[in-house]
Design a protein around this motif. Structure first.
Motif, PDB file in Angstrom:
ATOM      1  N   ALA A   1      39.210  46.386  29.544  1.00  0.00           N
ATOM      2  CA  ALA A   1      39.158  44.983  29.975  1.00  0.00           C
ATOM      3  C   ALA A   1      40.556  44.433  30.191  1.00  0.00           C
ATOM      4  CB  ALA A   1      38.403  44.151  28.941  1.00  0.00           C
ATOM      5  N   ASN A   2      41.457  44.727  29.251  1.00  0.00           N
ATOM      6  CA  ASN A   2      42.833  44.229  29.374  1.00  0.00           C
ATOM      7  C   ASN A   2      43.526  44.801  30.601  1.00  0.00           C
ATOM      8  OD1 ASN A   2      42.588  42.703  27.061  1.00  0.00           O
ATOM      9  ND2 ASN A   2      43.481  44.266  25.712  1.00  0.00           N
ATOM     10  N   GLU A   3      43.345  46.092  30.835  1.00  0.00           N
ATOM     11  CA  GLU A   3      43.986  46.723  31.994  1.00  0.00           C
ATOM     12  C   GLU A   3      43.395  46.199  33.297  1.00  0.00           C
ATOM     13  OE1 GLU A   3      43.689  51.065  33.710  1.00  0.00           O
ATOM     14  OE2 GLU A   3      45.178  51.048  32.081  1.00  0.00           O
ATOM     15  N   TYR A   4      42.084  45.982  33.317  1.00  0.00           N
ATOM     16  CA  TYR A   4      41.441  45.479  34.531  1.00  0.00           C
ATOM     17  C   TYR A   4      41.928  44.073  34.841  1.00  0.00           C
ATOM     18  CZ  TYR A   4      37.737  45.823  38.048  1.00  0.00           C
ATOM     19  OH  TYR A   4      37.034  45.925  39.238  1.00  0.00           O
ATOM     20  N   GLU A   5      42.060  43.252  33.824  1.00  0.00           N
ATOM     21  CA  GLU A   5      42.603  41.896  34.041  1.00  0.00           C
ATOM     22  C   GLU A   5      44.031  41.968  34.559  1.00  0.00           C
ATOM     23  OE1 GLU A   5      43.781  37.902  31.521  1.00  0.00           O
ATOM     24  OE2 GLU A   5      41.847  38.858  31.108  1.00  0.00           O
ATOM     25  N   PHE A   6      44.843  42.890  34.013  1.00  0.00           N
ATOM     26  CA  PHE A   6      46.229  43.032  34.484  1.00  0.00           C
ATOM     27  C   PHE A   6      46.247  43.408  35.973  1.00  0.00           C
ATOM     28  CE2 PHE A   6      49.967  45.640  35.376  1.00  0.00           C
ATOM     29  CZ  PHE A   6      50.997  44.789  34.970  1.00  0.00           C
ATOM     30  N   ASP A   7      45.376  44.344  36.359  1.00  0.00           N
ATOM     31  CA  ASP A   7      45.317  44.753  37.773  1.00  0.00           C
ATOM     32  C   ASP A   7      44.955  43.567  38.667  1.00  0.00           C
ATOM     33  OD1 ASP A   7      45.891  47.315  36.999  1.00  0.00           O
ATOM     34  OD2 ASP A   7      43.833  48.052  37.139  1.00  0.00           O
ATOM     35  N   ILE A   8      43.986  42.769  38.226  1.00  0.00           N
ATOM     36  CA  ILE A   8      43.584  41.603  39.019  1.00  0.00           C
ATOM     37  C   ILE A   8      44.726  40.594  39.105  1.00  0.00           C
ATOM     38  CG2 ILE A   8      42.012  39.614  39.046  1.00  0.00           C
ATOM     39  CD1 ILE A   8      39.848  41.508  37.910  1.00  0.00           C
ATOM     40  N   ARG A   9      45.446  40.408  38.003  1.00  0.00           N
ATOM     41  CA  ARG A   9      46.582  39.469  38.021  1.00  0.00           C
ATOM     42  C   ARG A   9      47.639  39.898  39.038  1.00  0.00           C
ATOM     43  NH1 ARG A   9      46.805  35.443  34.329  1.00  0.00           N
ATOM     44  NH2 ARG A   9      45.273  35.519  32.634  1.00  0.00           N
ATOM     45  N   GLN A  10      47.878  41.192  39.136  1.00  0.00           N
ATOM     46  CA  GLN A  10      48.869  41.674  40.116  1.00  0.00           C
ATOM     47  C   GLN A  10      48.409  41.352  41.534  1.00  0.00           C
ATOM     48  OE1 GLN A  10      50.674  41.995  37.188  1.00  0.00           O
ATOM     49  NE2 GLN A  10      51.903  42.950  38.790  1.00  0.00           N
ATOM     50  N   LEU A  11      47.118  41.477  41.792  1.00  0.00           N
ATOM     51  CA  LEU A  11      46.594  41.225  43.137  1.00  0.00           C
ATOM     52  C   LEU A  11      46.491  39.734  43.442  1.00  0.00           C
ATOM     53  CD1 LEU A  11      44.005  44.095  43.063  1.00  0.00           C
ATOM     54  CD2 LEU A  11      45.908  43.917  44.668  1.00  0.00           C
ATOM     55  N   VAL A  12      46.396  38.918  42.406  1.00  0.00           N
ATOM     56  CA  VAL A  12      46.470  37.465  42.612  1.00  0.00           C
ATOM     57  C   VAL A  12      47.895  37.082  43.012  1.00  0.00           C
ATOM     58  CG1 VAL A  12      46.394  35.233  41.425  1.00  0.00           C
ATOM     59  CG2 VAL A  12      44.513  36.854  41.147  1.00  0.00           C
ATOM     60  N   LYS A  13      48.878  37.741  42.381  1.00  0.00           N
ATOM     61  CA  LYS A  13      50.288  37.449  42.704  1.00  0.00           C
ATOM     62  C   LYS A  13      50.583  37.704  44.176  1.00  0.00           C
ATOM     63  CE  LYS A  13      52.385  38.248  38.162  1.00  0.00           C
ATOM     64  NZ  LYS A  13      53.269  39.148  37.369  1.00  0.00           N
ATOM     65  N   THR A  14      49.969  38.747  44.739  1.00  0.00           N
ATOM     66  CA  THR A  14      50.213  39.074  46.152  1.00  0.00           C
ATOM     67  C   THR A  14      49.224  38.356  47.072  1.00  0.00           C
ATOM     68  OG1 THR A  14      48.740  41.009  46.063  1.00  0.00           O
ATOM     69  CG2 THR A  14      51.073  41.369  45.504  1.00  0.00           C
ATOM     70  N   ARG A  15      48.339  37.560  46.470  1.00  0.00           N
ATOM     71  CA  ARG A  15      47.319  36.795  47.205  1.00  0.00           C
ATOM     72  C   ARG A  15      46.287  37.687  47.912  1.00  0.00           C
ATOM     73  NH1 ARG A  15      48.995  33.493  44.174  1.00  0.00           N
ATOM     74  NH2 ARG A  15      49.488  31.298  44.609  1.00  0.00           N
ATOM     75  N   THR A  16      46.222  38.957  47.481  1.00  0.00           N
ATOM     76  CA  THR A  16      45.100  39.780  47.932  1.00  0.00           C
ATOM     77  C   THR A  16      43.804  39.141  47.451  1.00  0.00           C
ATOM     78  OG1 THR A  16      46.467  41.765  47.852  1.00  0.00           O
ATOM     79  CG2 THR A  16      44.085  42.091  47.835  1.00  0.00           C
ATOM     80  N   ILE A  17      43.845  38.657  46.210  1.00  0.00           N
ATOM     81  CA  ILE A  17      42.795  37.797  45.687  1.00  0.00           C
ATOM     82  C   ILE A  17      43.359  36.385  45.687  1.00  0.00           C
ATOM     83  CG2 ILE A  17      41.262  37.312  43.738  1.00  0.00           C
ATOM     84  CD1 ILE A  17      41.820  40.203  42.780  1.00  0.00           C
ATOM     85  N   GLY A  18      42.556  35.437  46.123  1.00  0.00           N
ATOM     86  CA  GLY A  18      43.015  34.054  46.126  1.00  0.00           C
ATOM     87  C   GLY A  18      43.166  33.524  44.710  1.00  0.00           C
ATOM     88  N   VAL A  19      43.666  32.290  44.600  1.00  0.00           N
ATOM     89  CA  VAL A  19      43.803  31.660  43.293  1.00  0.00           C
ATOM     90  C   VAL A  19      43.202  30.264  43.370  1.00  0.00           C
ATOM     91  CG1 VAL A  19      46.128  30.786  43.788  1.00  0.00           C
ATOM     92  CG2 VAL A  19      45.409  31.113  41.405  1.00  0.00           C
TER      93      VAL A  19
END
Length: 267
Positions: free
Chosen positions: A125-143
């Motif tokens: 869970a912690n690693e998956y959240e970290f991966d998502i946070r990285q993709l939010v930083k690049t705006r691959t995932i919106g915020v």
């Protein structure tokens, strides 16, 4: 479509005569959101769940969608996952791979973000959240513009007969998790016991959330999740799905919708 309508508090309802009709409408809906998101953001970030949902998405792999959807812009995540090997029968990843990812659609392998199945539930869970946070930083995932939560273009959820969504089960403490994006459980009421799951704040920050439910065994839970019920009735997790600024759509077959109160629908 059999019936459609909008509930004043619980989003849009789409009730279908058959699973085939439901699957076609779901494919249309996902394809339209994909096109709109790619046009607006250049990517389509979608989170999946398991269960019968993946089978109902199968039409996306057929004509015309297999040619018209811009699969190379898809980034795929899981709203919940069982902490088992990727080739295990209980794996949501395996379910999606067999039913969607392995079909003749050009999804980029590096755009598929599954959990690390060699870790414990908490570590995964912690690693998956970290991966998502990285993709939010690049705006691959919106915020989200009202919180720091990721804003997925679409989160697709199923619902169990007990009203659970993702791996958020009734009366469990994870329903109150507000600080994490991804949390974990080790005591799931249905096997396997160890799972990771998006938290409610993440689900409710999405641009679009669709809950896909079929079968008479889920009719009572659909009623409790959508209809106006007595105040002292403890809310089902599915009822707690309420996008803050996004859109909620329920895709139901007639059996699942059979206990809904008598709404006025347009044919």
């Amino acid at each position: 479509m059999a019936l459609s309508g909008v509930h004043k508090d619980r989003g849009e309802l789409r009730i279908h005569e058959s699973l085939d009709e439901l699957g076609t409408d779901l494919a249309d809906y996902v394809a339209e959101l994909s096109e709109a998101s790619v046009k607006e953001r250049g990517v389509f970030a979608i989170a999946l769940s398991g269960g019968s949902l993946i089978g109902l998405m199968g039409k996306l792999c057929e004509a015309p969608y297999n040619k018209t959807v811009d699969w190379t812009k898809w980034y795929i995540f899981w709203a919940d996952e069982r902490v088992v090997a990727k080739n295990h029968a209980d794996s949501n990843y395996k379910l999606a791979k067999d039913g969607l990812l392995s079909k003749q659609v050009p999804i980029v392998p590096s755009h598929v973000h599954s959990i690390n199945d060699s870790l414990s539930a908490e570590e995964a869970a912690n690693e998956y959240e970290f991966d998502i946070r990285q993709l939010v930083k690049t705006r691959t995932i919106g915020v989200s513009d009202i919180s720091d939560c990721p804003k997925f273009d679409l989160i697709l959820l199923g619902m169990g007969p007990d009203g659970h969504v993702a791996s958020l089960f009734p009366s469990q403490s994870v329903l109150d998790a507000n600080d994490e994006w991804v949390t974990f459980i080790t005591d799931s009421p249905k096997p396997p016991p160890e799972r990771i799951t998006f938290t409610l704040p993440v689900i409710n920050s999405a641009s679009n959330v669709a809950v896909v439910v079929a079968g008479e065994d889920k009719a009572e839970a659909v009623h409790l999740a959508i209809d106006d019920v007595v105040p002292d009735c403890p809310p089902l997790p599915a009822r707690m799905v309420q996008p803050t600024k996004g859109k909620l759509v329920w895709f139901l077959d007639k059996s699942a919708a059979s206990k809904l109160d008598g709404y006025q629908f347009s044919e």
